[in-house]
Write an enzyme that holds these catalytic residues in place. Sequence first.
Site, PDB file in Angstrom:
ATOM      1  N   TYR A 135       0.662  -1.143  -0.054  1.00 37.59           N
ATOM      2  CA  TYR A 135      -0.103   0.124  -0.023  1.00 37.59           C
ATOM      3  C   TYR A 135       0.903   1.329   0.079  1.00 37.59           C
ATOM      4  O   TYR A 135       0.287   2.326  -0.095  1.00 37.59           O
ATOM      5  CB  TYR A 135      -0.983   0.102   1.208  1.00 37.59           C
ATOM      6  CG  TYR A 135      -2.138  -0.953   1.010  1.00 37.59           C
ATOM      7  CD1 TYR A 135      -1.863  -2.181   0.158  1.00 37.59           C
ATOM      8  CD2 TYR A 135      -3.222  -0.805   1.798  1.00 37.59           C
ATOM      9  CE1 TYR A 135      -3.070  -2.973   0.081  1.00 37.59           C
ATOM     10  CE2 TYR A 135      -4.202  -1.888   1.741  1.00 37.59           C
ATOM     11  CZ  TYR A 135      -4.116  -2.802   0.798  1.00 37.59           C
ATOM     12  OH  TYR A 135      -5.292  -3.758   0.563  1.00 37.59           O
ATOM     13  N   LYS A 182       3.109 -14.104   5.935  1.00 41.96           N
ATOM     14  CA  LYS A 182       3.274 -14.982   4.847  1.00 41.96           C
ATOM     15  C   LYS A 182       4.750 -15.101   4.625  1.00 41.96           C
ATOM     16  O   LYS A 182       5.237 -15.255   3.528  1.00 41.96           O
ATOM     17  CB  LYS A 182       2.657 -14.568   3.408  1.00 41.96           C
ATOM     18  CG  LYS A 182       2.533 -15.591   2.423  1.00 41.96           C
ATOM     19  CD  LYS A 182       1.247 -16.786   2.700  1.00 41.96           C
ATOM     20  CE  LYS A 182       1.396 -17.550   1.838  1.00 41.96           C
ATOM     21  NZ  LYS A 182       0.510 -18.911   1.880  1.00 41.96           N
ATOM     22  N   ASP A 215      -2.745 -17.251   5.824  1.00 41.62           N
ATOM     23  CA  ASP A 215      -3.935 -18.078   5.039  1.00 41.62           C
ATOM     24  C   ASP A 215      -4.530 -18.941   6.046  1.00 41.62           C
ATOM     25  O   ASP A 215      -5.801 -18.929   6.139  1.00 41.62           O
ATOM     26  CB  ASP A 215      -3.228 -18.737   4.017  1.00 41.62           C
ATOM     27  CG  ASP A 215      -2.107 -19.560   3.699  1.00 41.62           C
ATOM     28  OD1 ASP A 215      -1.271 -19.129   4.882  1.00 41.62           O
ATOM     29  OD2 ASP A 215      -1.604 -20.245   3.023  1.00 41.62           O
ATOM     30  N   ASP A 239      -5.817  -5.318   6.077  1.00 40.83           N
ATOM     31  CA  ASP A 239      -6.905  -4.950   5.390  1.00 40.83           C
ATOM     32  C   ASP A 239      -8.076  -6.031   4.946  1.00 40.83           C
ATOM     33  O   ASP A 239      -9.306  -5.797   5.512  1.00 40.83           O
ATOM     34  CB  ASP A 239      -6.481  -4.403   3.982  1.00 40.83           C
ATOM     35  CG  ASP A 239      -7.556  -3.471   3.640  1.00 40.83           C
ATOM     36  OD1 ASP A 239      -8.468  -3.231   4.141  1.00 40.83           O
ATOM     37  OD2 ASP A 239      -7.343  -3.134   2.248  1.00 40.83           O
TER      38      ASP A 239
END
Length: 488
Positions: A135, A182, A215, A239
């Site tokens: 972002y 991740k 995940d 987000d």
Amino acid sequence: MSMHVTPDGKKLVTVIPGDGIGPECVDATKRIIEATGAPIAWEERYAGESVFKQGIASGVPTETIESIHKTRCVLKGPLGTPVGFGEKSANVTLRKLFETYANVRPVREFPGVKTPYSGRGIDLVVVRENVEDLYAGIEHMQTPGVAQCLKLISRKGCEKIVRFAFEFARAEGRKSVACATKSNIMKLTEGTLKRTFEDVAKEYPDIESWHVIVDNCAHQLVKKPEQFDIIVTTNMNGDILSDLTSALVGGLGFAPSANLGNHVSIFEAVHGSAPKYAGKNVINPTAVLGSAIMMLRHLDEFDAAAAIENALLVTLEDGKTRTGDVVGYDKCAKTSEYADEIIRNLGRKSTAWKVREYKPILLPQVTTNPVMVTPKTRRVVGMDYFVEWGGTPEELGKKVEGLVEGLPVVLKMISNRGTKVYPSMGAITDCVDQSRCRLVQRNPDGDLSNADLAAIVTKLGASVNWAHLEKLQEFDGQPGYTKAQGED
Ligand code: NAP
């Protein structure tokens, strides 16, 4: 935390009504705060759609910026980003302009708001890094058909958000912080958050800490959300996860947020301007109200915050006055009636639904020095030379091997979208018109100079045009780059 106090002893807040349903939510919230008698004064300023339409490309005019510099505290309705006016969201601009690096998104189960999870006691907070990551918005077209977005993650940014998460846990009397990353795939970027978390956690032995792959975190949030207390994560992961968590407790109408920094704090709902409900006086103002409750605690108005939270819980528990997202828009109360009911309930407390005990949040003081990591040794061991190339990998490989003769580097491999395609491993790769040539130095102990790199770029660039360049560096003997899929 510094705040602006008016001559009559009130704490001044910049209030931005926002677009769409924003003014209705903000008006309801202001009325409820005023009814508590909390010493808050408002300075109304604008941002978003109306400002874009005046031709101010940032969506944030100078008067608004000046007001925020003065008050350091903002209550904000959602801002729309109208198509065709300016490129950047005014929300993101505000968050970044004032370095509000911590985005705090709590959700808890509410009485009378039936969801598939009702009765399980969901009460968790997503702490999202708010400035870095994808972002940061640094995007390029490397070739006409291949786009790139830089994912920048700094040790300093990670330290700020991780320390914040632990301090926030202490302020709210929470027991555990999970770090969702991740890092198994993005070992350097997401891995920096994981490693920083593991280092900083040692300083908070009173709080349980654990890492979860993001995940699986999404999976666990749907399966067993009550296992989470605080989740700290990178900007984009946060987000996505926080929209998911808002759905666990009844949707965006119930999801507040705070953007906190060392100088300025901005309190706003997670939701947007929901234009289809604008001006109808039917939407749920709880998300903006919840954000204002966080604001009051931030301004040390703990009693007013607790009074509003109690009145909200009692109103939802009574279930006489409910908003359209809870009971359907054909039989719901008006937004203003819901606010009136909360005002009537000020002073009441639920016996079954408790308000948490809070202490002020200690914002971490991280060095202002931009350099946080100083390796003892460093050297440049090669270069990733990204090219626009429409031919086969073999043609490119042979060409580059010929061109690097006489230069201090050899071609180690070529990858296409991260998978090694030359020398061929027999993989089935649907190549695109952008490839990366990994050039490594011939002398394994050497250190390539800028002049060496410039000579490489000049020679190769004459016949194989470059689209992007990256230095391959080693810090303290550790490679500062990852291997391609299939690279040995
Ligand atoms: P949205 O405004 O959040 O609305 C999506 C849906 O969420 C609504 O249609 C409604 O669902 C529900 N909803 C949202 N707020 C609600 C409330 N207070 N009470 C009841 N239901 C509520 O998302 P969007 O339609 O994608 O975005 C609209 C505009 O907002 C865009 O211009 C976007 O850029 C902007 N935006 C701003 C912010 C911000 O200012 N921080 C954040 C996100 C989006 P149902 O349709 O199911 O009733």
